[in-house]
Design an enzyme around this catalytic site. Structure first.
Site, mmCIF file in Angstrom:
data_model
loop_
_atom_site.group_PDB
_atom_site.id
_atom_site.type_symbol
_atom_site.label_atom_id
_atom_site.label_comp_id
_atom_site.label_asym_id
_atom_site.label_seq_id
_atom_site.Cartn_x
_atom_site.Cartn_y
_atom_site.Cartn_z
ATOM 1 N N GLN A 111 -22.448 2.283 -9.940
ATOM 2 C CA GLN A 111 -23.156 1.039 -10.298
ATOM 3 C C GLN A 111 -24.356 1.326 -11.212
ATOM 4 O O GLN A 111 -24.679 0.521 -12.082
ATOM 5 C CB GLN A 111 -23.624 0.344 -9.008
ATOM 6 C CG GLN A 111 -24.054 -1.102 -9.201
ATOM 7 C CD GLN A 111 -22.879 -2.079 -9.241
ATOM 8 O OE1 GLN A 111 -21.938 -1.925 -8.496
ATOM 9 N NE2 GLN A 111 -22.932 -3.063 -10.122
ATOM 10 N N LYS A 114 -22.818 1.596 -14.683
ATOM 11 C CA LYS A 114 -22.222 0.312 -15.081
ATOM 12 C C LYS A 114 -23.331 -0.663 -15.485
ATOM 13 O O LYS A 114 -23.268 -1.317 -16.522
ATOM 14 C CB LYS A 114 -21.425 -0.274 -13.909
ATOM 15 C CG LYS A 114 -20.768 -1.603 -14.227
ATOM 16 C CD LYS A 114 -20.211 -2.279 -13.002
ATOM 17 C CE LYS A 114 -19.339 -1.344 -12.219
ATOM 18 N NZ LYS A 114 -18.535 -2.049 -11.222
ATOM 19 N N LYS A 126 -25.616 -0.159 -3.657
ATOM 20 C CA LYS A 126 -24.432 -0.752 -3.021
ATOM 21 C C LYS A 126 -24.673 -0.744 -1.519
ATOM 22 O O LYS A 126 -25.382 0.122 -0.997
ATOM 23 C CB LYS A 126 -23.187 0.080 -3.349
ATOM 24 C CG LYS A 126 -21.892 -0.669 -3.194
ATOM 25 C CD LYS A 126 -21.568 -1.521 -4.394
ATOM 26 C CE LYS A 126 -20.310 -2.319 -4.188
ATOM 27 N NZ LYS A 126 -19.883 -3.023 -5.412
ATOM 28 N N GLY A 165 -21.693 -9.877 -4.093
ATOM 29 C CA GLY A 165 -20.428 -9.830 -3.361
ATOM 30 C C GLY A 165 -19.631 -8.574 -3.692
ATOM 31 O O GLY A 165 -19.968 -7.824 -4.592
ATOM 32 N N ASP A 166 -18.586 -8.338 -2.937
ATOM 33 C CA ASP A 166 -17.621 -7.255 -3.202
ATOM 34 C C ASP A 166 -16.450 -7.528 -2.258
ATOM 35 O O ASP A 166 -16.302 -8.663 -1.769
ATOM 36 C CB ASP A 166 -18.261 -5.870 -2.966
ATOM 37 C CG ASP A 166 -17.411 -4.732 -3.537
ATOM 38 O OD1 ASP A 166 -17.378 -4.580 -4.760
ATOM 39 O OD2 ASP A 166 -16.750 -4.016 -2.760
ATOM 40 N N THR A 209 -15.778 -11.192 -13.137
ATOM 41 C CA THR A 209 -15.254 -9.813 -13.206
ATOM 42 C C THR A 209 -13.827 -9.817 -13.763
ATOM 43 O O THR A 209 -13.498 -9.039 -14.665
ATOM 44 C CB THR A 209 -15.297 -9.138 -11.815
ATOM 45 O OG1 THR A 209 -16.618 -9.283 -11.290
ATOM 46 C CG2 THR A 209 -14.943 -7.679 -11.900
ATOM 47 N N SER A 383 -24.076 -11.942 -12.822
ATOM 48 C CA SER A 383 -25.059 -11.963 -11.720
ATOM 49 C C SER A 383 -26.475 -11.958 -12.271
ATOM 50 O O SER A 383 -27.370 -12.611 -11.727
ATOM 51 C CB SER A 383 -24.879 -10.740 -10.818
ATOM 52 O OG SER A 383 -23.755 -10.921 -10.016
HETATM 53 P P1 NDP Z 1 -11.441 -9.028 -2.548
HETATM 54 O O1 NDP Z 1 -11.840 -8.715 -1.159
HETATM 55 O O2 NDP Z 1 -11.541 -10.412 -3.050
HETATM 56 O O3 NDP Z 1 -9.940 -8.525 -2.811
HETATM 57 C C1 NDP Z 1 -9.562 -7.192 -2.601
HETATM 58 C C2 NDP Z 1 -8.064 -7.106 -2.783
HETATM 59 O O4 NDP Z 1 -7.651 -5.745 -2.664
HETATM 60 C C3 NDP Z 1 -7.277 -7.870 -1.723
HETATM 61 O O5 NDP Z 1 -6.059 -8.276 -2.276
HETATM 62 C C4 NDP Z 1 -7.070 -6.805 -0.638
HETATM 63 O O6 NDP Z 1 -5.951 -7.069 0.195
HETATM 64 C C5 NDP Z 1 -6.832 -5.586 -1.501
HETATM 65 N N1 NDP Z 1 -7.254 -4.372 -0.811
HETATM 66 C C6 NDP Z 1 -8.484 -4.123 -0.291
HETATM 67 N N2 NDP Z 1 -8.482 -2.903 0.278
HETATM 68 C C7 NDP Z 1 -7.251 -2.396 0.097
HETATM 69 C C8 NDP Z 1 -6.621 -1.162 0.440
HETATM 70 N N3 NDP Z 1 -7.277 -0.215 1.103
HETATM 71 N N4 NDP Z 1 -5.309 -0.970 0.077
HETATM 72 C C9 NDP Z 1 -4.648 -1.939 -0.608
HETATM 73 N N5 NDP Z 1 -5.177 -3.114 -0.944
HETATM 74 C C10 NDP Z 1 -6.455 -3.331 -0.611
HETATM 75 O O7 NDP Z 1 -12.307 -8.018 -3.467
HETATM 76 P P2 NDP Z 1 -12.616 -8.131 -5.015
HETATM 77 O O8 NDP Z 1 -11.449 -8.696 -5.735
HETATM 78 O O9 NDP Z 1 -13.944 -8.753 -5.173
HETATM 79 O O10 NDP Z 1 -12.808 -6.587 -5.397
HETATM 80 C C11 NDP Z 1 -11.702 -5.770 -5.805
HETATM 81 C C12 NDP Z 1 -12.236 -4.524 -6.479
HETATM 82 O O11 NDP Z 1 -13.053 -4.886 -7.608
HETATM 83 C C13 NDP Z 1 -13.119 -3.612 -5.620
HETATM 84 O O12 NDP Z 1 -12.940 -2.266 -6.022
HETATM 85 C C14 NDP Z 1 -14.536 -4.049 -6.004
HETATM 86 O O13 NDP Z 1 -15.496 -3.034 -5.754
HETATM 87 C C15 NDP Z 1 -14.333 -4.273 -7.504
HETATM 88 N N6 NDP Z 1 -15.340 -5.136 -8.113
HETATM 89 C C16 NDP Z 1 -15.525 -6.429 -7.686
HETATM 90 C C17 NDP Z 1 -16.464 -7.234 -8.307
HETATM 91 C C18 NDP Z 1 -16.614 -8.669 -7.960
HETATM 92 O O14 NDP Z 1 -17.303 -9.375 -8.715
HETATM 93 N N7 NDP Z 1 -16.019 -9.162 -6.910
HETATM 94 C C19 NDP Z 1 -17.342 -6.692 -9.366
HETATM 95 C C20 NDP Z 1 -16.986 -5.354 -9.813
HETATM 96 C C21 NDP Z 1 -16.054 -4.618 -9.162
HETATM 97 P P3 NDP Z 1 -6.083 -8.049 1.486
HETATM 98 O O15 NDP Z 1 -6.069 -9.435 0.925
HETATM 99 O O16 NDP Z 1 -4.892 -7.735 2.313
HETATM 100 O O17 NDP Z 1 -7.381 -7.684 2.137
#
Ligand code: NDP
Length: 450
Positions: A111, A114, A126, A165-166, A209, A383
């Site tokens: 982060q 980034k 984080k 969020g994350d 994102t 953000s």
């Molecule tokens: P969400 O919680 O909205 O979605 C995560 C997705 O990934 C879900 O489909 C989840 O499945 C799946 N998932 C989570 N863990 C695993 C795992 N161990 N194996 C397989 N699938 C998995 O998170 P985000 O979309 O917000 O974040 C996704 C990624 O993007 C992360 O790496 C986050 O750090 C990164 N990110 C997010 C930002 C944001 O603005 N939200 C900003 C920058 C980066 P299920 O539905 O079954 O839980």
């Protein structure tokens, strides 16, 4: 011993030996900044590496809360305030059973760079908890968020550390975290972003994102006289980032055909039905297997049936691939399958989703690789727009935010490409991004003295 070996030795001796995600992220940065180190010995003279690999503060706290049966529950909470040379700490909060100090240290470290790459004045942090939101009632989610903030609120502040969020932390959780902070401090301080619009959130933050990822990819392709129009794309994940990436791909005229969750993967050769996907994931918060129940032509493969632990979505031939779920989700087996199917570009939506072995394969095969710290920076950029709107009480329309996001992502690409040209790196965007981010943080550290 060169600076890489020295720094890795230092990091290993001062951290837990099991911090493999942090060491992986650290090594990637150390290796790729070599051209900068060679040309500018001042960074070694100022001992920037020895200083940058230590988090400024690592906070660990206990979260106690009552579930719906009035039973006491205990979870671990963490915040890694890694570096604030460029501005107040800024970084998301993750609620997932896999959360531990190693995962958060790697995310906070990434982060820092980034945030620097965006050109905005924010440091890197984080946080999160091993709390699992799955299967919890609305009330339990609220109780947990309140307990999390109660245990930790005195370490945040709009000039100190701003949360976001994350994974597992969306608008609902952010709303509860913010509400508890307000009660505890009697302020309406902007200590968290990704808030619902009703609490001062920014238009377009939820989609930033995913949209930013596609804007970055589109800018990159335009510079190669290419476009996403009409191209088959594969995506993993089905959360906030993945769903908005799919939405923007459709707007660009591309055909996104896959998505996945923690239990399995979908291939829908006609293109993912976005409305159905949103209904299953955002409204019902259910498993993707219901997608295949309602879309008979789509195939669903359970995680247990993946070949060699490699997500089924990477077996589908595509022009561009977007891993948008979690760290180290795309391994060498997946990379080889994508390469065999003639993939042209890999752009990371999730943080560090590609293993080092998979990255090596993409690089060796001249596949364009857009690293997360550049490609997924749209979320943190919006953000900061949210923070500035909260402070000025002057709110942007959805169109204004979208235009700013497009400009930011396009500028990020241009700045990285300029860095690549300056250090003769061709299309090595990983090194370009790391050098750009590292240099901005290092220069700020030098300017502040010790
Ligand atoms: P969400 O919680 O909205 O979605 C995560 C997705 O990934 C879900 O489909 C989840 O499945 C799946 N998932 C989570 N863990 C695993 C795992 N161990 N194996 C397989 N699938 C998995 O998170 P985000 O979309 O917000 O974040 C996704 C990624 O993007 C992360 O790496 C986050 O750090 C990164 N990110 C997010 C930002 C944001 O603005 N939200 C900003 C920058 C980066 P299920 O539905 O079954 O839980």
């Amino acid at each position: 011993m060169d600076y890489i070996e020295q720094a890795m030795k230092l990091a290993i001796s001062t951290n837990c030996q099991d911090d493999r995600n942090f060491f992986q992220a650290l090594k990637e940065v150390l290796i790729s900044i070599k051209p900068l180190m060679e040309q500018h010995p001042k960074y070694l003279n100022h001992r920037i590496i020895q200083r940058i690999i230590y988090p400024n503060r690592e906070i660990r706290f206990k979260i106690e809360w009552l579930n719906d049966n009035n039973q006491t529950q205990v979870n671990n909470g963490y915040r890694i305030q890694f570096n604030n040379a460029l501005g107040p700490y800024k970084g998301g909060v993750r609620f997932h059973p896999s959360v531990n100090p190693d995962i958060l240290k790697f995310l906070a470290f990434e982060q820092i760079f980034k945030n620097a790459i965006t050109g905005l004045h924010i440091g890197g942090a984080k946080g999160g908890s091993d709390f699992d939101p799955k299967g919890k009632s609305e009330k339990e989610i609220m109780k947990f968020c309140q307990a999390f903030m109660t245990a930790f609120y005195n370490s945040v502040g709009s000039d100190i550390d701003i949360l976001g969020g994350d994974i597992g932390v969306g608008e609902r959780e952010v709303g509860y975290l913010f509400g508890q902070y307000k009660i505890l401090t009697n302020t309406y301080d902007s200590i968290i972003t990704s808030k619902p619009i009703s609490l001062g959130g920014s238009q377009g933050r939820a989609s930033a994102t995913g949209y930013g990822l596609i804007y970055f990819t589109q800018t990159l392709l335009e510079n190669q006289d290419e476009t996403l129009k009409g191209k088959i794309c594969t995506i993993s994940g089905s959360g906030n980032v993945a769903i908005h990436a799919i939405e923007k791909l459709y707007e660009m005229g591309a055909v996104p055909v896959t998505c996945s969750d923690s239990r399995g993967a979908i291939h829908d050769s006609n293109g993912i039905d976005l409305e159905l996907l949103k209904k299953i994931k955002f409204e019902r918060r259910a498993s993707l297997e219901y997608y295949a129940v309602e879309r008979k032509n789509a195939s669903y493969v359970k995680k247990e049936q993946y070949n060699n632990n490699s997500n089924y979505v990477w077996e589908i031939p595509c022009f561009a691939a977007f891993p948008c779920a979690t760290q180290n989700e795309l391994n060498a087996v997946a990379a080889q399958a994508l390469i065999n199917n003639d993939v042209q570009i890999l752009a990371e939506g999730a943080n560090m989703p590609t293993t080092p072995e998979a990255i090596d394969l993409f690089v060796q095969n001249n596949i364009i690789f857009a690293p997360a710290k550049a490609a997924n920076a749209g979320g943190v950029a919006v953000s900061v727009l949210e923070m500035s709107q909260n402070n000025s009480l002057n709110y942007f329309s959805a169109e204004e935010v979208d235009q700013k996001l497009r400009n930011i992502m396009s500028n990020i690409y241009k700045d990285i490409k300029t860095t690549c040209d300056e250090y003769d790196l061709g299309m090595d965007l990983i090194s370009g991004a790391n050098i750009l981010g590292f240099k901005r943080v290092a220069d700020a550290m030098i300017a502040q003295g010790v």
